[in-house]
Design a protein around this motif. Sequence first.
Motif, PDB file in Angstrom:
ATOM      1  N   GLY A 438      19.138  -1.426  21.356  1.00 52.73           N
ATOM      2  CA  GLY A 438      18.522  -0.546  20.378  1.00 52.73           C
ATOM      3  C   GLY A 438      17.593  -1.267  19.421  1.00 52.73           C
ATOM      4  O   GLY A 438      17.729  -2.464  19.165  1.00 52.73           O
ATOM      5  N   HIS A 439      16.621  -0.520  18.897  1.00 55.30           N
ATOM      6  CA  HIS A 439      15.689  -1.020  17.892  1.00 55.30           C
ATOM      7  C   HIS A 439      16.000  -0.377  16.546  1.00 55.30           C
ATOM      8  O   HIS A 439      16.627   0.677  16.477  1.00 55.30           O
ATOM      9  N   TYR A 440      15.520  -1.025  15.481  1.00 57.92           N
ATOM     10  CA  TYR A 440      15.770  -0.526  14.126  1.00 57.92           C
ATOM     11  C   TYR A 440      14.591   0.356  13.717  1.00 57.92           C
ATOM     12  O   TYR A 440      13.723  -0.043  12.940  1.00 57.92           O
ATOM     13  N   ASP A 441      14.562   1.554  14.271  1.00 59.76           N
ATOM     14  CA  ASP A 441      13.376   2.408  14.154  1.00 59.76           C
ATOM     15  C   ASP A 441      13.752   3.867  13.956  1.00 59.76           C
ATOM     16  O   ASP A 441      13.308   4.745  14.687  1.00 59.76           O
ATOM     17  N   LYS A 442      14.555   4.141  12.952  1.00 57.60           N
ATOM     18  CA  LYS A 442      14.967   5.513  12.719  1.00 57.60           C
ATOM     19  C   LYS A 442      13.760   6.400  12.395  1.00 57.60           C
ATOM     20  O   LYS A 442      12.856   6.008  11.650  1.00 57.60           O
ATOM     21  N   LEU A 443      13.779   7.593  12.973  1.00 59.17           N
ATOM     22  CA  LEU A 443      12.730   8.602  12.774  1.00 59.17           C
ATOM     23  C   LEU A 443      11.350   8.067  13.166  1.00 59.17           C
ATOM     24  O   LEU A 443      10.340   8.421  12.556  1.00 59.17           O
ATOM     25  N   LYS A 476      12.273 -14.736  22.131  1.00 56.85           N
ATOM     26  CA  LYS A 476      12.785 -14.667  20.758  1.00 56.85           C
ATOM     27  C   LYS A 476      12.022 -13.629  19.936  1.00 56.85           C
ATOM     28  O   LYS A 476      12.567 -13.047  18.990  1.00 56.85           O
ATOM     29  N   GLU A 477      10.775 -13.369  20.310  1.00 56.27           N
ATOM     30  CA  GLU A 477       9.988 -12.366  19.593  1.00 56.27           C
ATOM     31  C   GLU A 477      10.526 -10.947  19.786  1.00 56.27           C
ATOM     32  O   GLU A 477      10.142 -10.028  19.059  1.00 56.27           O
ATOM     33  N   ASN A 478      11.416 -10.759  20.770  1.00 55.63           N
ATOM     34  CA  ASN A 478      12.020  -9.430  20.898  1.00 55.63           C
ATOM     35  C   ASN A 478      12.850  -9.102  19.669  1.00 55.63           C
ATOM     36  O   ASN A 478      12.872  -7.953  19.210  1.00 55.63           O
ATOM     37  N   LYS A 479      13.515 -10.111  19.124  1.00 59.87           N
ATOM     38  CA  LYS A 479      14.309  -9.904  17.909  1.00 59.87           C
ATOM     39  C   LYS A 479      13.455 -10.012  16.655  1.00 59.87           C
ATOM     40  O   LYS A 479      13.627  -9.243  15.710  1.00 59.87           O
ATOM     41  N   THR A 480      12.525 -10.983  16.627  1.00 53.56           N
ATOM     42  CA  THR A 480      11.749 -11.181  15.399  1.00 53.56           C
ATOM     43  C   THR A 480      10.641 -10.158  15.239  1.00 53.56           C
ATOM     44  O   THR A 480      10.163  -9.930  14.125  1.00 53.56           O
ATOM     45  N   LYS A 483      12.120  -5.484  17.844  1.00 50.27           N
ATOM     46  CA  LYS A 483      13.238  -4.692  17.336  1.00 50.27           C
ATOM     47  C   LYS A 483      13.094  -4.341  15.859  1.00 50.27           C
ATOM     48  O   LYS A 483      13.771  -3.433  15.372  1.00 50.27           O
ATOM     49  N   GLN A 484      12.244  -5.044  15.147  1.00 45.59           N
ATOM     50  CA  GLN A 484      12.126  -4.833  13.703  1.00 45.59           C
ATOM     51  C   GLN A 484      11.426  -3.507  13.397  1.00 45.59           C
ATOM     52  O   GLN A 484      10.585  -3.032  14.158  1.00 45.59           O
ATOM     53  N   THR A 485      11.740  -2.943  12.263  1.00 42.10           N
ATOM     54  CA  THR A 485      11.220  -1.621  11.916  1.00 42.10           C
ATOM     55  C   THR A 485       9.706  -1.605  11.785  1.00 42.10           C
ATOM     56  O   THR A 485       9.052  -0.629  12.180  1.00 42.10           O
ATOM     57  N   PRO A 590     -11.268 -10.225   5.494  1.00 41.60           N
ATOM     58  CA  PRO A 590     -11.170 -11.605   5.009  1.00 41.60           C
ATOM     59  C   PRO A 590     -11.881 -12.583   5.930  1.00 41.60           C
ATOM     60  O   PRO A 590     -12.001 -12.356   7.141  1.00 41.60           O
ATOM     61  N   LYS A 591     -12.358 -13.686   5.344  1.00 42.18           N
ATOM     62  CA  LYS A 591     -13.033 -14.715   6.142  1.00 42.18           C
ATOM     63  C   LYS A 591     -12.042 -15.480   7.010  1.00 42.18           C
ATOM     64  O   LYS A 591     -12.405 -16.007   8.064  1.00 42.18           O
ATOM     65  N   SER A 592     -10.817 -15.582   6.560  1.00 39.71           N
ATOM     66  CA  SER A 592      -9.755 -16.191   7.364  1.00 39.71           C
ATOM     67  C   SER A 592      -8.539 -15.278   7.303  1.00 39.71           C
ATOM     68  O   SER A 592      -8.325 -14.564   6.317  1.00 39.71           O
ATOM     69  N   LEU A 593      -7.756 -15.303   8.363  1.00 43.76           N
ATOM     70  CA  LEU A 593      -6.645 -14.369   8.481  1.00 43.76           C
ATOM     71  C   LEU A 593      -5.401 -14.885   7.766  1.00 43.76           C
ATOM     72  O   LEU A 593      -5.008 -16.038   7.937  1.00 43.76           O
ATOM     73  N   ASN A 594      -4.793 -14.020   6.996  1.00 41.46           N
ATOM     74  CA  ASN A 594      -3.527 -14.323   6.343  1.00 41.46           C
ATOM     75  C   ASN A 594      -2.423 -13.481   6.966  1.00 41.46           C
ATOM     76  O   ASN A 594      -2.669 -12.411   7.532  1.00 41.46           O
ATOM     77  N   VAL A 595      -1.189 -13.976   6.841  1.00 47.82           N
ATOM     78  CA  VAL A 595      -0.032 -13.273   7.388  1.00 47.82           C
ATOM     79  C   VAL A 595       0.487 -12.292   6.339  1.00 47.82           C
ATOM     80  O   VAL A 595       0.504 -12.592   5.144  1.00 47.82           O
ATOM     81  N   LEU A 596       0.915 -11.114   6.797  1.00 50.51           N
ATOM     82  CA  LEU A 596       1.333 -10.061   5.879  1.00 50.51           C
ATOM     83  C   LEU A 596       2.630 -10.407   5.146  1.00 50.51           C
ATOM     84  O   LEU A 596       2.818 -10.035   3.994  1.00 50.51           O
ATOM     85  N   GLY A 597       3.562 -11.087   5.810  1.00 51.68           N
ATOM     86  CA  GLY A 597       4.844 -11.429   5.194  1.00 51.68           C
ATOM     87  C   GLY A 597       5.480 -12.609   5.895  1.00 51.68           C
ATOM     88  O   GLY A 597       4.852 -13.273   6.722  1.00 51.68           O
ATOM     89  N   ASN A 598       6.740 -12.876   5.580  1.00 54.57           N
ATOM     90  CA  ASN A 598       7.377 -14.058   6.154  1.00 54.57           C
ATOM     91  C   ASN A 598       8.678 -13.771   6.899  1.00 54.57           C
ATOM     92  O   ASN A 598       9.334 -14.701   7.362  1.00 54.57           O
ATOM     93  N   LYS A 599       9.077 -12.505   7.037  1.00 50.59           N
ATOM     94  CA  LYS A 599      10.309 -12.195   7.771  1.00 50.59           C
ATOM     95  C   LYS A 599      10.311 -10.724   8.168  1.00 50.59           C
ATOM     96  O   LYS A 599       9.400  -9.964   7.813  1.00 50.59           O
ATOM     97  N   ASN A 600      11.340 -10.336   8.926  1.00 48.14           N
ATOM     98  CA  ASN A 600      11.543  -8.937   9.340  1.00 48.14           C
ATOM     99  C   ASN A 600      10.362  -8.369  10.116  1.00 48.14           C
ATOM    100  O   ASN A 600      10.054  -7.181  10.024  1.00 48.14           O
ATOM    101  N   GLY A 601       9.681  -9.235  10.876  1.00 48.09           N
ATOM    102  CA  GLY A 601       8.542  -8.817  11.685  1.00 48.09           C
ATOM    103  C   GLY A 601       7.213  -8.956  10.997  1.00 48.09           C
ATOM    104  O   GLY A 601       6.170  -9.040  11.661  1.00 48.09           O
TER     105      GLY A 601
END
Length: 755
Positions: A438-443, A476-480, A483-485, A590-601
């Motif tokens: 299962g994935h963490y994707d309610k509704l 490992k990306e299946n979990k990171t 599956k993430q919301t 942006p001129k260079s790409l930044n990452v949106l966050g650091n966890k939970n996908g």
Amino acid sequence: MRIIRLFQIKVAVIAILLGTVSCGQKTEAVAESQSGSEHPKLILTAQGVKDIRAQLGTIPIFDKTLEAVKAEVDAEIEAGIDVPIPKDYSGGYTHDRHKRNWFVLHKAGLLYQILDDEKYAKFVKDMLMEYEEMYKTLPLHPKTRSYARGKLFWQCLNDSNWLVYVSQAYDCIYNYLSEEERNKLETNLFRPFANHISIDSPQFYQRVHNHSTWGNAAVGMIGLVMDDQELIDRALYGIKDLKLDTEEKDDDGGFLNKDGKAGFLANIEEPFSPDGYYNEGPYYQRYAMYPFLIFAEGLHNVKPELKIFDYKEGVLLKSINALLNLSDADGEFFPLNDGQKGMSYYTGALVTAVDISYHFGDQDPGLLTIAEAQDRVLLDDSGLAVALGIKNNKAEPFNKKSINLSDGPKGTQGGVAILRNEAIELVFKYASQGSSHGHYDKLSYSLYEDGEEILQDYGLARFVNIEQKGGGNYLKENKTWAKQTIAHNTVVQNETSHFNGKYEIGSQHHSVLNYFSSENEKVQVASAKESNAYPGTEMLRTMAVVKDEDFEKPFMLDIMKVTSNKKNKYDFPYYFLGQVLQTNFEYQTPKSLNVLGNKNGYEHLFVEGIAKSPSKNSKLSWLNKGKFYTLTTITNNSDELLFTRIGANDPEFNLRREAAFMLRRKDTKNTLFVSAIEAHGSYSPVTESAVNSNSSIKELKVVLDTSDYTAVEITNVNGNTKLFITSNTNASKEAEHILKINNKNYTWKGSYYYN
């Protein structure tokens, strides 16, 4: 066809000469067989052999399948037997060779019975004897990744696959073999094989999971062939008196059952809802359907007193209809949970499902149309039934309509709603966790037009059976990521996945249906509530597919109502596929790409564009595969609009580089997300002409939002306005409503109002 007609003549001569002696058996083995059951008896039956031989040359789809299988097996016989010492993961040579062998053994056994040619029986016997010689001293597989290692394969799952198919081959040549040969195979190969799958591997066998279903079927089918009641009981009910001191966890997140829920019957009882929905999702239902149905057919033929097709009110046959309805216009299964895109009802497991459903069910003529598209049938009793149905022109279209499939053993754990209107299909998931897959994707939801994704569900992060990508196993990306919301089209609160991404928490909860309505062909609606994904926050999502004369095609309306006990940051992504055409807002790249966050996908998302919403409606139009789409969403001046792309922190390029448009709303307690997606127009690269490339929606507007009702106005470019009202609380079909909006009274009966 000349070959087949010659076989028919041969069969007739044999029948005259041998009288009641079953065709396809060595005459010296007849006396031996009289003390036991008639063989074959498992899937292809002795009577089925007679019936098939009587029809050969007159049943085109069966004859075509037979010729193809004969050519395939003849080539394998010509190439010679290869039974290598196991050493590889999925995709490696030894893995693929043993996998190939189980298919070839099965098919050769069928050919022996149908064609009465001893060379096929000899081929099966010779290969089985090589397996017997090797298996006697074979250690556990050298690859150690699996929670339950096999011997022929790196995991017991594949060993079980092998035995399910080889059991059928053994049944077909059972009476060709001498008693001494059978004793040798059963003592040194089949019983030890079944014992390793079950007694030696309880963490694999003794639970409710698609893996265990394969194990149960493998043990049970070889037990049926050998008339071994101990193995049959072990298959049906699990291992008795199993004692373990600790709970064992597999690498998928599933758990060993110590509460008695094990064996084939438990694997029917627990994962299937009364509607036939399988809680792991259609991809794994497809995979599990083969052992479910093949073992069930074997039990039906050998142990009819069990009435297996009546178990749980006939849920196995119901599940086939449910699974077919969980496919798009091209027959590809919706990638709910861990689902690989592109898997369809053209796979061999669904040939089995369609044929068995037709033969043992109510002979639905729509199944014959699917069988015609599959262009092959099983070479057994059920395949013959389908072939005769097609020959006799009984086929009718398989009509997929809107459907609501409940989840859970008793149908009380949420579900999946599919809204279909002309070429538009909306898949709305409000189900339970879906076990370890299962994935963490309610509704969450995905949207299709004529089999093509408009808004996608990512599916799984895995390259099945491609050795270069993690041995063909889950990455490992299946979990990171997968599956993430944030990987799904649903609300994320405070950059944290539903249930904090914890299986142990998510598996305890499910969403609840508010209402489902498909009686009106023009307006079809599903509404569901989630109260546990984020403690203190409730989400109510109502989704409609509406056919309106003011629009070229049906459009989707989406209302997500969020009620919380504190202020939060909400992210609402739309995973669209295609090329951006136009927005009604200015954005910065942006001129260079930044990452949106650091966890939970979030660590896997690059930010490609940033904007502030300029108006009450934000619009995005895109082009995909010659069709135009427009998203219109209600926004406020403080909302952030983000263009993101998957692929950050992915040095091995395991993830697809696909885009999303994301609405971010900060420092907000209760809120409402309302959007519409239109499919419109077309583009031809041949004529270089664009037709109806612009949106028909001028404005979306919320005109009422209370705890009981939410009302949305949809105004088109010609100034025509329609009103959609959804009942958030009293949503039964019998409920009568009176509501005043802007000094105008609205009355209706049912769950919603649209006019």
